[in-house]
Design a protein around this motif. Structure first.
Motif, short mmCIF file in Angstrom:
data_model
loop_
_atom_site.label_atom_id
_atom_site.label_comp_id
_atom_site.label_asym_id
_atom_site.label_seq_id
_atom_site.Cartn_x
_atom_site.Cartn_y
_atom_site.Cartn_z
N ARG A 1 17.57 23.52 33.55
CA ARG A 1 18.02 22.41 34.39
C ARG A 1 19.07 21.62 33.62
NH1 ARG A 1 18.28 20.37 39.54
NH2 ARG A 1 17.69 18.19 39.63
N THR B 1 17.69 21.28 29.91
CA THR B 1 16.30 21.45 29.49
C THR B 1 15.75 22.73 30.10
OG1 THR B 1 14.26 20.24 29.06
CG2 THR B 1 15.07 20.17 31.31
N LEU C 1 13.32 25.33 31.77
CA LEU C 1 12.29 25.27 32.79
C LEU C 1 11.28 26.41 32.62
CD1 LEU C 1 14.39 24.32 35.94
CD2 LEU C 1 12.91 22.82 34.56
N ARG D 1 6.42 30.09 40.32
CA ARG D 1 7.42 29.13 39.86
C ARG D 1 6.89 27.71 39.91
NH1 ARG D 1 7.90 32.89 37.46
NH2 ARG D 1 8.07 34.31 39.22
N PHE D 2 6.03 27.45 40.86
CA PHE D 2 5.37 26.14 40.86
C PHE D 2 4.56 25.96 39.59
CE2 PHE D 2 5.98 25.09 45.40
CZ PHE D 2 6.25 23.75 45.24
N ASP D 3 3.80 26.98 39.26
CA ASP D 3 3.02 26.93 38.03
C ASP D 3 3.92 26.70 36.82
OD1 ASP D 3 0.75 27.33 39.47
OD2 ASP D 3 0.51 29.43 38.94
N MET E 1 6.87 25.36 36.71
CA MET E 1 7.43 24.01 36.74
C MET E 1 6.40 23.00 36.25
SD MET E 1 10.59 23.75 37.95
CE MET E 1 10.82 22.38 39.05
N LEU E 2 5.16 23.19 36.67
CA LEU E 2 4.11 22.28 36.22
C LEU E 2 3.94 22.38 34.71
CD1 LEU E 2 1.49 22.72 39.07
CD2 LEU E 2 2.81 20.68 38.52
N GLU E 3 4.06 23.57 34.19
CA GLU E 3 3.95 23.72 32.75
C GLU E 3 5.10 23.00 32.05
OE1 GLU E 3 3.01 27.82 31.59
OE2 GLU E 3 3.70 27.25 29.58
N ALA E 4 6.27 23.11 32.63
CA ALA E 4 7.43 22.41 32.07
C ALA E 4 7.19 20.90 32.09
CB ALA E 4 8.69 22.76 32.85
N VAL E 5 6.62 20.41 33.17
CA VAL E 5 6.32 18.99 33.27
C VAL E 5 5.29 18.59 32.21
CG1 VAL E 5 5.18 17.24 34.69
CG2 VAL E 5 6.93 18.71 35.70
N ASP E 6 4.25 19.40 32.08
CA ASP E 6 3.25 19.12 31.05
C ASP E 6 3.90 18.97 29.69
OD1 ASP E 6 1.25 19.26 32.89
OD2 ASP E 6 0.52 21.24 32.31
N LEU F 1 6.95 18.25 28.90
CA LEU F 1 7.80 17.07 28.79
C LEU F 1 6.98 15.78 28.78
CD1 LEU F 1 10.52 18.25 31.29
CD2 LEU F 1 10.95 17.64 28.90
N ALA F 2 5.93 15.74 29.58
CA ALA F 2 5.21 14.49 29.75
C ALA F 2 4.17 14.26 28.66
CB ALA F 2 4.53 14.47 31.12
N PHE F 3 3.54 15.33 28.21
CA PHE F 3 2.34 15.14 27.40
C PHE F 3 2.47 15.58 25.95
CE2 PHE F 3 0.38 16.15 31.73
CZ PHE F 3 0.32 14.80 32.10
N ARG G 1 0.11 14.86 38.15
CA ARG G 1 -0.32 15.93 37.26
C ARG G 1 -1.17 15.33 36.15
NH1 ARG G 1 -1.09 21.41 36.71
NH2 ARG G 1 -0.29 22.20 34.73
N PHE H 1 10.11 21.82 45.50
CA PHE H 1 10.90 22.26 44.35
C PHE H 1 11.89 21.19 43.94
CE2 PHE H 1 9.78 26.83 44.51
CZ PHE H 1 9.67 27.02 43.16
N MET I 1 10.06 18.40 42.25
CA MET I 1 9.64 18.75 40.90
C MET I 1 10.82 18.69 39.94
SD MET I 1 6.38 19.66 40.57
CE MET I 1 6.16 21.07 39.50
N LEU J 1 11.74 13.02 33.31
CA LEU J 1 11.04 13.19 32.04
C LEU J 1 11.97 13.63 30.92
CD1 LEU J 1 7.89 14.94 33.49
CD2 LEU J 1 7.85 12.82 32.17
N SER K 1 3.10 8.09 32.47
CA SER K 1 2.43 8.57 31.26
C SER K 1 2.92 7.84 30.01
CB SER K 1 2.56 10.08 31.10
OG SER K 1 3.91 10.50 31.14
#
Lengths: 216, 216
Positions: free
Chosen positions: A57, A65, A67, A130-132, A134-139, A141-143, B57, B131, B134, B141, B178
């Motif tokens: 992205r 970053t 994805l 791809r949803f999964d 993306m969620l991993e990417a968010v995790d 970045l966020a956590f 999330r 999408f 997200m 983030l 977060s």
DNA sequence: CCCGCTCAGGAACAAAAATCACAGAGGCAA
DNA sequence: TTGCCTCTGTGATTTTTGTTCCTGAGCGGG
């Protein structure tokens, strides 16, 4: 058109495989070659036969970053959405290694959806995965802090090619993690100090994964 | 079953609307009520009639981060994927305000996909929009600092209900971004100093959006 | 072998964010 | 009113990340 080895996709009906081979165009990409960039209109969607694509992205200011990766059997969900909505891409796709793919023209998408159940499943699974991702990417970045993000990225890259060497420069990793080269260098040194990796020029060696040593 | 006002969805065929009203169950939620949490199995997918759902999330350690809002006419793409793959949810859905929705049983999804073109379009648009959402979450983030993230979140929340007051505590905002409550408090003070907002107990007033003053 | 280039390492400092600790403000209920 | 509880404000400190600037290592081409 070309003799394409779509036959590895056993979950497709033989008729569908025929169709894919007939209307799809085989494309070979070298490592680092760009398949798609933000703003580009897409008229065909890729199915990956071998190798891998890195999906990134970008923001307006040239930052980017990571994805997720697409590998054998995957298709690009972004292409699917962009194609059917006739919008330009909002992501960048780069070959992570030498990669082969079949480009299927958009027109077929809808046809096949109704004609071949396996194609419908394929498309929906693509969205799901791809949803999964993306969620991993968010995790990430966020956590997670940068050191862990680097470590995970390295492991992912190593696993992708089943090698213990990752051929990336610090700058490339920095781009993928949207940070600066210096930070990557620092944290790689830290990981090296912990015995998890060994750094070389243009390449990083994965020493330890959860206590186990990587072979090969 | 209930007299449901699905008729507002003009893009659906009359027959489909009938079906939705017949098999869907109307559900009313109060602000803050939880529709779904990680680990929960979903057997029906929601279509939002009014109000909004906040999708979050969570990681294993109790941290969470905001992903996007669902509003009138939206459906939850996560539910779609989870349902059809028969997997538990990996996100949390909370009513941001009093919200009405129709719960449609999973079994119908596939049927309608083949029977009603408008339903197929609806489902695909859901995937597309989510999408995009997200990606926006990733942008936030990856590329923005906390002060801007707060500011954008506040504007989004205000726009959602078309009000100039946002009824959130600092702690709630901190959870959505977060980060910690102290950081939110500090940066809100900064925004207040810039004349963009005014803080009150349990509520924040949006003063200025891009030079314009918010009415209402 | 030398030049020029990219890549890596690192010092020193700045900024952003996280953490700790505590105090006061506002509201509710006994 | 008093006590209790939640929400907000703030100072002090640490950690993490970003930035600037400079050095040297490695490597390929002339």
């Amino acid at each position: 058109m070309q003799p394409v080895t779509t036959s590895q996709f056993t979950e497709f009906e033989p008729r569908l495989i025929e169709e894919i081979e007939k209307s799809g165009i085989l494309k070979k990409m070298g490592a680092g070659e760009e398949l798609m960039r933000p703003g580009m209109y897409v008229r065909s969607i890729p199915i990956i036969l071998s190798g891998s694509l890195k999906i990134m992205r970008q923001d307006d200011g040239g930052n980017e970053t990571f994805l997720y990766f697409l590998t054998k059997g995957d298709t690009c969900a972004m292409s699917l959405t962009c194609c059917s909505a006739n919008r330009p891409s909002t992501v960048r796709a780069v070959a992570e290694e030498p990669t082969e793919l079949i480009m299927v023209p958009v027109e077929k998408l809808d046809q096949w959806m109704t004609m071949y159940p396996s194609w419908k499943i394929f498309v929906f699974q693509a969205y799901q995965r791809r949803f999964d991702d993306m969620l991993e990417a968010v995790d990430s970045l966020a956590f997670r802090r940068m050191d862990e993000r680097i470590w995970r990225l390295l492991k992912k890259k190593a696993a992708l090619q089943e090698k213990r060497f990752v051929y990336s420069t610090h700058q490339e990793l920095a781009d993928e993690l949207s940070t600066s080269r210096e930070v990557v260098t620092r944290l790689l040194k830290k990981l090296e100090g912990m015995g998890k990796i060994k750094t070389h020029r243009n390449r990083i060696e994965i020493i330890e994964v959860r206590g186990e040593t990587v072979r090969k």
